[in-house]
Scaffold this motif. Structure first.
Motif, PDB file in Angstrom:
ATOM      1  N   ILE A  15       0.838  -1.198   0.000  1.00  0.00           N
ATOM      2  CA  ILE A  15       0.000   0.000   0.000  1.00  0.00           C
ATOM      3  C   ILE A  15       0.873   1.247   0.000  1.00  0.00           C
ATOM      4  CG2 ILE A  15      -1.626   1.342   1.394  1.00  0.00           C
ATOM      5  CD1 ILE A  15      -2.802  -1.454   2.257  1.00  0.00           C
ATOM      6  N   VAL A  16       1.872   1.274   0.869  1.00  0.00           N
ATOM      7  CA  VAL A  16       2.791   2.416   0.915  1.00  0.00           C
ATOM      8  C   VAL A  16       3.446   2.593  -0.447  1.00  0.00           C
ATOM      9  CG1 VAL A  16       4.945   3.280   1.928  1.00  0.00           C
ATOM     10  CG2 VAL A  16       3.187   2.274   3.404  1.00  0.00           C
ATOM     11  N   TRP A  17       3.884   1.503  -1.040  1.00  0.00           N
ATOM     12  CA  TRP A  17       4.570   1.554  -2.336  1.00  0.00           C
ATOM     13  C   TRP A  17       3.645   2.119  -3.417  1.00  0.00           C
ATOM     14  CZ3 TRP A  17       9.632   0.452  -2.022  1.00  0.00           C
ATOM     15  CH2 TRP A  17      10.368   0.429  -3.203  1.00  0.00           C
ATOM     16  N   GLN A  18       2.396   1.678  -3.430  1.00  0.00           N
ATOM     17  CA  GLN A  18       1.446   2.138  -4.446  1.00  0.00           C
ATOM     18  C   GLN A  18       1.078   3.608  -4.278  1.00  0.00           C
ATOM     19  OE1 GLN A  18       0.556   0.566  -7.186  1.00  0.00           O
ATOM     20  NE2 GLN A  18       1.806  -1.170  -6.547  1.00  0.00           N
ATOM     21  N   THR A  64       1.247  10.656   3.888  1.00  0.00           N
ATOM     22  CA  THR A  64       1.484  11.881   4.636  1.00  0.00           C
ATOM     23  C   THR A  64       2.965  12.223   4.519  1.00  0.00           C
ATOM     24  OG1 THR A  64       2.006  10.648   6.638  1.00  0.00           O
ATOM     25  CG2 THR A  64      -0.322  11.287   6.318  1.00  0.00           C
ATOM     26  N   GLU A  65       3.366  13.317   5.121  1.00  0.00           N
ATOM     27  CA  GLU A  65       4.791  13.665   5.119  1.00  0.00           C
ATOM     28  C   GLU A  65       5.606  12.535   5.742  1.00  0.00           C
ATOM     29  OE1 GLU A  65       7.822  17.047   6.889  1.00  0.00           O
ATOM     30  OE2 GLU A  65       5.709  17.567   6.627  1.00  0.00           O
ATOM     31  N   MET A  66       5.102  11.977   6.835  1.00  0.00           N
ATOM     32  CA  MET A  66       5.807  10.868   7.475  1.00  0.00           C
ATOM     33  C   MET A  66       5.817   9.632   6.567  1.00  0.00           C
ATOM     34  SD  MET A  66       5.277   9.140  11.252  1.00  0.00           S
ATOM     35  CE  MET A  66       4.954  10.730  11.945  1.00  0.00           C
ATOM     36  N   GLY A  67       4.728   9.424   5.842  1.00  0.00           N
ATOM     37  CA  GLY A  67       4.650   8.312   4.904  1.00  0.00           C
ATOM     38  C   GLY A  67       5.640   8.463   3.758  1.00  0.00           C
ATOM     39  N   ARG A  68       5.789   9.687   3.262  1.00  0.00           N
ATOM     40  CA  ARG A  68       6.766   9.939   2.194  1.00  0.00           C
ATOM     41  C   ARG A  68       8.193   9.734   2.707  1.00  0.00           C
ATOM     42  NH1 ARG A  68       3.073  14.039   1.458  1.00  0.00           N
ATOM     43  NH2 ARG A  68       4.474  15.600   2.347  1.00  0.00           N
ATOM     44  N   ASP A  69       8.434  10.129   3.947  1.00  0.00           N
ATOM     45  CA  ASP A  69       9.752   9.912   4.550  1.00  0.00           C
ATOM     46  C   ASP A  69      10.024   8.406   4.690  1.00  0.00           C
ATOM     47  OD1 ASP A  69      12.206  10.648   5.783  1.00  0.00           O
ATOM     48  OD2 ASP A  69      11.286  10.473   7.765  1.00  0.00           O
TER      49      ASP A  69
END
Length: 94
Positions: A15-18, A64-69
């Motif tokens: 999910i994060v990757w997509q 989110t910003e944290m997710g992108r990090d």
């Protein structure tokens, strides 16, 4: 260890990757994750939202910003995983 527990759950990393490419609706995300059931996708999205990695807007789910990090830290593993898979398939594990 809580982070590894979360990311080790079925489809969490997928999910994060997509979502790295931008917002996706639930249906778009389900289509990209191909074999994920709606129940599992809904549960993982809830966990990732609660953990601060994924948000939801009118455009859909997004990192989110944290997710992108997090994705930036995981991205090098994508290239490494290809090298590893090639080595395993060729039998060259040294």
């Amino acid at each position: 260890m809580a982070l590894f527990d979360l990311l080790g759950r079925t489809w969490a990393l997928g999910i994060v990757w997509q979502l790295e490419g931008g917002p996706l609706t639930f249906r778009q995300l389900q289509s990209r994750c191909e074999t994920v059931s709606p129940t599992v996708l809904n549960k993982r999205l809830g966990e990732l939202r609660e953990s601060g990695f994924v948000g939801l807007t009118s455009e859909g789910y997004h990192l989110t910003e944290m997710g992108r990090d997090l994705f930036a830290k995981l991205k090098p593993l994508g290239a490494f995983s290809q090298v590893w898979a090639d080595a395993v398939l060729s039998g060259d594990k040294e």
